[in-house]
Each structure stands twice: as structure tokens, then as C-alpha cells.
Design an enzyme around this catalytic site. Structure first.
Site, mmCIF file in Angstrom:
data_model
loop_
_atom_site.group_PDB
_atom_site.id
_atom_site.type_symbol
_atom_site.label_atom_id
_atom_site.label_comp_id
_atom_site.label_asym_id
_atom_site.label_seq_id
_atom_site.Cartn_x
_atom_site.Cartn_y
_atom_site.Cartn_z
ATOM 1 N N ASP A 92 53.460 28.175 3.765
ATOM 2 C CA ASP A 92 54.143 28.526 3.635
ATOM 3 C C ASP A 92 54.664 27.861 2.671
ATOM 4 O O ASP A 92 54.055 26.526 2.066
ATOM 5 C CB ASP A 92 55.404 27.875 5.053
ATOM 6 C CG ASP A 92 55.114 26.042 4.775
ATOM 7 O OD1 ASP A 92 54.798 25.935 4.199
ATOM 8 O OD2 ASP A 92 55.429 25.600 6.140
ATOM 9 N N SER A 93 55.704 27.637 2.106
ATOM 10 C CA SER A 93 55.988 27.249 0.531
ATOM 11 C C SER A 93 56.042 25.463 0.614
ATOM 12 O O SER A 93 56.603 25.489 -0.731
ATOM 13 C CB SER A 93 57.396 27.754 -0.253
ATOM 14 O OG SER A 93 58.719 27.732 0.308
ATOM 15 N N GLY A 95 59.798 25.254 1.196
ATOM 16 C CA GLY A 95 60.371 25.392 1.321
ATOM 17 C C GLY A 95 61.486 24.020 2.541
ATOM 18 O O GLY A 95 61.955 23.528 2.989
ATOM 19 N N GLN A 194 67.272 34.735 3.617
ATOM 20 C CA GLN A 194 68.325 33.471 3.706
ATOM 21 C C GLN A 194 69.567 33.704 4.338
ATOM 22 O O GLN A 194 69.919 34.798 4.900
ATOM 23 C CB GLN A 194 68.615 32.077 2.491
ATOM 24 C CG GLN A 194 67.225 31.774 3.173
ATOM 25 C CD GLN A 194 66.754 30.171 4.051
ATOM 26 O OE1 GLN A 194 67.200 30.219 4.540
ATOM 27 N NE2 GLN A 194 65.216 29.595 4.036
ATOM 28 N N GLY A 221 65.674 29.478 7.756
ATOM 29 C CA GLY A 221 66.523 29.376 7.663
ATOM 30 C C GLY A 221 67.167 29.259 9.315
ATOM 31 O O GLY A 221 68.644 28.727 9.848
ATOM 32 N N ASP A 271 55.750 31.437 14.453
ATOM 33 C CA ASP A 271 54.922 29.681 13.922
ATOM 34 C C ASP A 271 55.635 28.693 14.332
ATOM 35 O O ASP A 271 56.775 28.816 14.481
ATOM 36 C CB ASP A 271 54.947 29.642 12.816
ATOM 37 C CG ASP A 271 55.891 29.107 11.968
ATOM 38 O OD1 ASP A 271 55.562 27.547 11.345
ATOM 39 O OD2 ASP A 271 56.514 28.996 11.392
ATOM 40 N N HIS A 340 46.275 24.178 26.727
ATOM 41 C CA HIS A 340 46.448 25.555 27.479
ATOM 42 C C HIS A 340 48.205 25.993 26.267
ATOM 43 O O HIS A 340 47.564 26.987 26.743
ATOM 44 C CB HIS A 340 46.891 24.359 28.551
ATOM 45 C CG HIS A 340 48.027 25.214 29.477
ATOM 46 N ND1 HIS A 340 47.566 25.572 29.898
ATOM 47 C CD2 HIS A 340 49.124 24.640 29.465
ATOM 48 C CE1 HIS A 340 48.834 26.350 30.881
ATOM 49 N NE2 HIS A 340 49.924 25.634 30.436
#
Length: 376
Positions: A92-93, A95, A194, A221, A271, A340
């Protein structure tokens, strides 16, 4: 990067695809275990590869920038070599971390000045240097620098923030044009939609992002405190606009139920820290519902952790034994619970894929949502 859609579900917008990078093939829908600082917490690389077996994991630009720092990663030859991981990585960036540091950062057009949570030192992220950092980290898929707005969020703030995210995207793209790959493989860039929970802003942002014609797209977002129904509504609006032939990544989502519902809306990649974080606190996700392994009711329950006849990970431990490990604060308990939960998440998206291909995803999804929406 190559993305091919293998099958589409006739009754929902779910799809099963294959995403190929220089580090291998990723079957979608996919859940990416979060390896924030270069490790999936509590899991040895051996278990990660052999038991959980994800095609891709996630690293965090903000955290890796601060420690071990990009100069160390560059000397190592990139994050893949640093952590001895020969499969795909997405970063990710930063942000979202900027969003979460609301008391210790200042956002301006130029970028974001923030205070390190480690030692209080000041740093600046701009669209340009975040692209440089991600080039150095060397992930296969890298993200645009954006502002993640909070929930709730005033309309005018969400609108201003969205337009600034779009301007930052243009700066990211310009900088990538003059910044070569650092290692012997290519990187794929995803911009981020966004617009908070405002339908018109989400539509406007999705149209703008679609017009960039990147190889894949992300939805940011969401999963920041809004009701699940609003998350689903915004995801549906965006997925209806983003190109059908490109992968869609819903950032930071979510519970097993969230994942299935968003797969049905056309999302391919997910994620979330939930499976690992909740595991360390004793919450287990199963096909029949969630378990708080700390509860006394499990003290003499010698049945498997998940009684459904699935072999998503080779853990031959009973609920009673796992509860005992948590009771005595044994680190092995947290590790077993983490393996698990991650195993279950990967099993869930792989089963979703099977049912999309088989043509009965909707029926299976509705059955699974009903089963998982219980506390055992």
C-alpha cells in the site's frame, strides 16, 4: 501484468480470474495476508508457504520506510530477497497510515508531514517520494498515494480530498514515467478510488480512475467504521464503473462475510489484519461461526478447531488444547490461532472461486453467510 477472467457467476457479479506477474500466478478471488513490517505476524515463512500457501502477501510502505528503512531494503535487493519470499507482494502507499495518524500529521497539497510513531521524528510523504519508496521496496503491485478520509466525513471535505487524491495520482503517474524499475522484474501500478460514502463522489472518482487506464484498480476509504450496508453500496457503485477486464482490489476488507458479499459485487482482491489480529486475542473464524477460545466452555472440548470437514490447513489440535495454550499465555497458542485464521480465509476465497466456476456461487455464498454469522 496479465489478468484473465476464467468464469463469471450468472446470478451475481462474482468472477474467477488469474492474475500473472513476474513472480507468478495469482488465482482470484484472493485474500492477501498482511505482512506489515516484512512478516506476517506470528507465522514462520515455512508455515506461510506450506500450510497457508498464499499466492501474494501485503507489505506496508509507511512501516517499511521507517524500519528497516529503504536503504537497507535496497542493499538487500528488495523486499522479496530481504524476507526470502519468492512469490508476489503488494504494497500500500501509506495513505491509510497517514489517516490513522490524524493527531500527528498535516495534509497539504504538496503532501503529508507526519510524526513517526516510533521516535517522534518528522517525515514527509509526497506522491513522488512514495513512488520512489515503493520502487525501492520492490513490490509486484504498488499503490497510488491517496488520502483515506474518516467516517463520518462531511461532504465538502470528502469532495476536496477526492480531488486532491486525483491530483496526487497524476503526480504519481508522471513520476513513474521517469523512474525505472530497480530490480529485474516489472511492477504494476493501481490507482485508488475515494469519495467516502457519497454515491456521486464515488461515481465521479471511479470514472476518473477508470480513465487513467491502469492495469488494475483499487477501492479505498471503506471499512473505516461505516455500516456494512454502506460499504456494499459504495463497492457496487464503483465496480459497475471500473473496467470489467481489470482486477479490482478492495483495501482493508474485512470479515469473512464482508469478503463473500464483496466478491458477489465483483471484487477480486482483499487484505485485512483481522484474521491475524483477532487470532492473537483468541478469536477464531470457522465455517460455522466465530469462536472465542478463551471461553471456559472450550476447556474440555476435544473436537477439532473447525468441525467442518475441510483440510485448509494441517492443524491437528483440539479446542481444549488451544484454550489451554491461551490460558497459560503460551506463544504457540497465538501461532496456531493465526495459522488457523489465515488458513480459513484462504480456504474461503478458494472455495468461492470453485463455486463461481461451478455456477452455484450464490447459493453457496448465502449458506456460508448464514453459517458464519454466529458466535459459537
Amino acid at each position: 501484468m496479465i489478468f484473465n477472467i476464467k468464469a463469471k457467476d450468472a446470478q451475481t457479479k462474482a468472477r474467477a480470474g488469474t492474475l500473472i506477474t513476474d513472480h507468478g500466478e495469482i488465482e482470484t478471488p484472493i485474500f492477501m495476508p498482511v505482512g506489515t513490517v516484512g512478516t506476517v505476524k506470528g507465522v514462520h515463512q515455512r508455515e506461510l508457504k506450506n500450510d497457508i500457501n498464499p499466492d501474494i502477501i501485503l507489505g506496508n510502505t509507511y512501516h517499511l520506510y521507517l524500519r528497516p528503512q529503504t536503504n537497507i531494503l535496497e542493499q538487500a535487493g528488495g523486499l522479496h530477497k530481504f524476507i526470502n519470499w519468492d512469490r508476489n507482494i503488494l504494497t500500500d502507499s501509506g495513505g491509510y497510515q497517514v489517516y490513522s495518524l490524524s493527531a500527528n500529521r498535516k495534509i497539504k497539497e504538496e503532501g503529508v508531514k507526519f510524526k513517526s510513531h516510533i521516535d517522534g521524528s518528522y517525515h514527509v510523504f509526497t506522491p513522488e517520494n512514495v513512488m520512489e519508496i515503493q520502487r525501492t521496496i520492490g513490490a509486484d503491485i504498488i499503490m497510488a498515494f491517496d488520502e483515506c478520509t474518516p467516517y463520518p466525513c462531511y461532504y465538502n471535505y470528502a469532495k476536496r480530498s477526492m480531488h486532491m487524491t486525483h491530483r496526487w495520482l497524476e503526480r504519481c503517474l508522471k513520476h513513474l514515467e521517469i523512474t525505472p524499475f530497480k530490480y529485474d522484474y516489472k511492477q504494476t501500478f493501481f490507482p485508488i478510488v475515494q469519495g467516502s460514502t457519497y454515491k456521486d463522489l464515488r461515481m465521479q472518482s471511479a470514472e476518473y480512475i477508470a480513465g487513467v487506464n491502469a492495469e488494475g484498480n483499487a477501492i479505498g476509504g471503506l471499512s473505516v467504521g461505516e455500516p456494512a450496508e454502506e460499504m456494499y453500496a459504495m463497492t457496487e457503485v464503483v465496480c459497475d464503473i471500473l473496467p470489467q477486464e481489470k482486477p479490482r482490489y478492495l483495501m482493508g476488507v474485512g470479515t469473512p462475510i464482508n469478503i463473500l458479499e464483496n466478491i458477489a459485487l465483483g471484487v477480486d482482491m482483499f487484505d485485512c489484519v483481522m484474521p491475524t489480529r483477532n487470532a492473537r486475542n483468541g478469536m477464531l473464524f470457522t465455517a460455522h461461526g466465530t469462536i472465542n477460545i478463551n471461553n471456559k466452555k472450550w476447556a474440555d472440548d476435544f473436537s477439532p478447531i473447525d468441525e467442518m470437514d475441510i483440510t485448509f490447513v494441517d492443524l491437528e489440535y483440539s479446542k481444549a488444547y488451544l484454550r489451554h495454550l491461551f490460558t497459560v499465555n503460551e506463544l504457540l497458542g497465538k501461532q496456531i490461532a493465526t495459522i488457523h485464521n489465515l488458513g480459513f480465509y484462504l480456504w474461503l476465497v478458494r472455495e468461492a472461486r470453485k463455486h463461481i466456476i461451478a455456477g452455484d456461487f450464490k447459493v453457496w455464498k448465502e449458506m456460508m453467510v448464514k453459517q458464519m454469522d454466529k458466535r459459537l
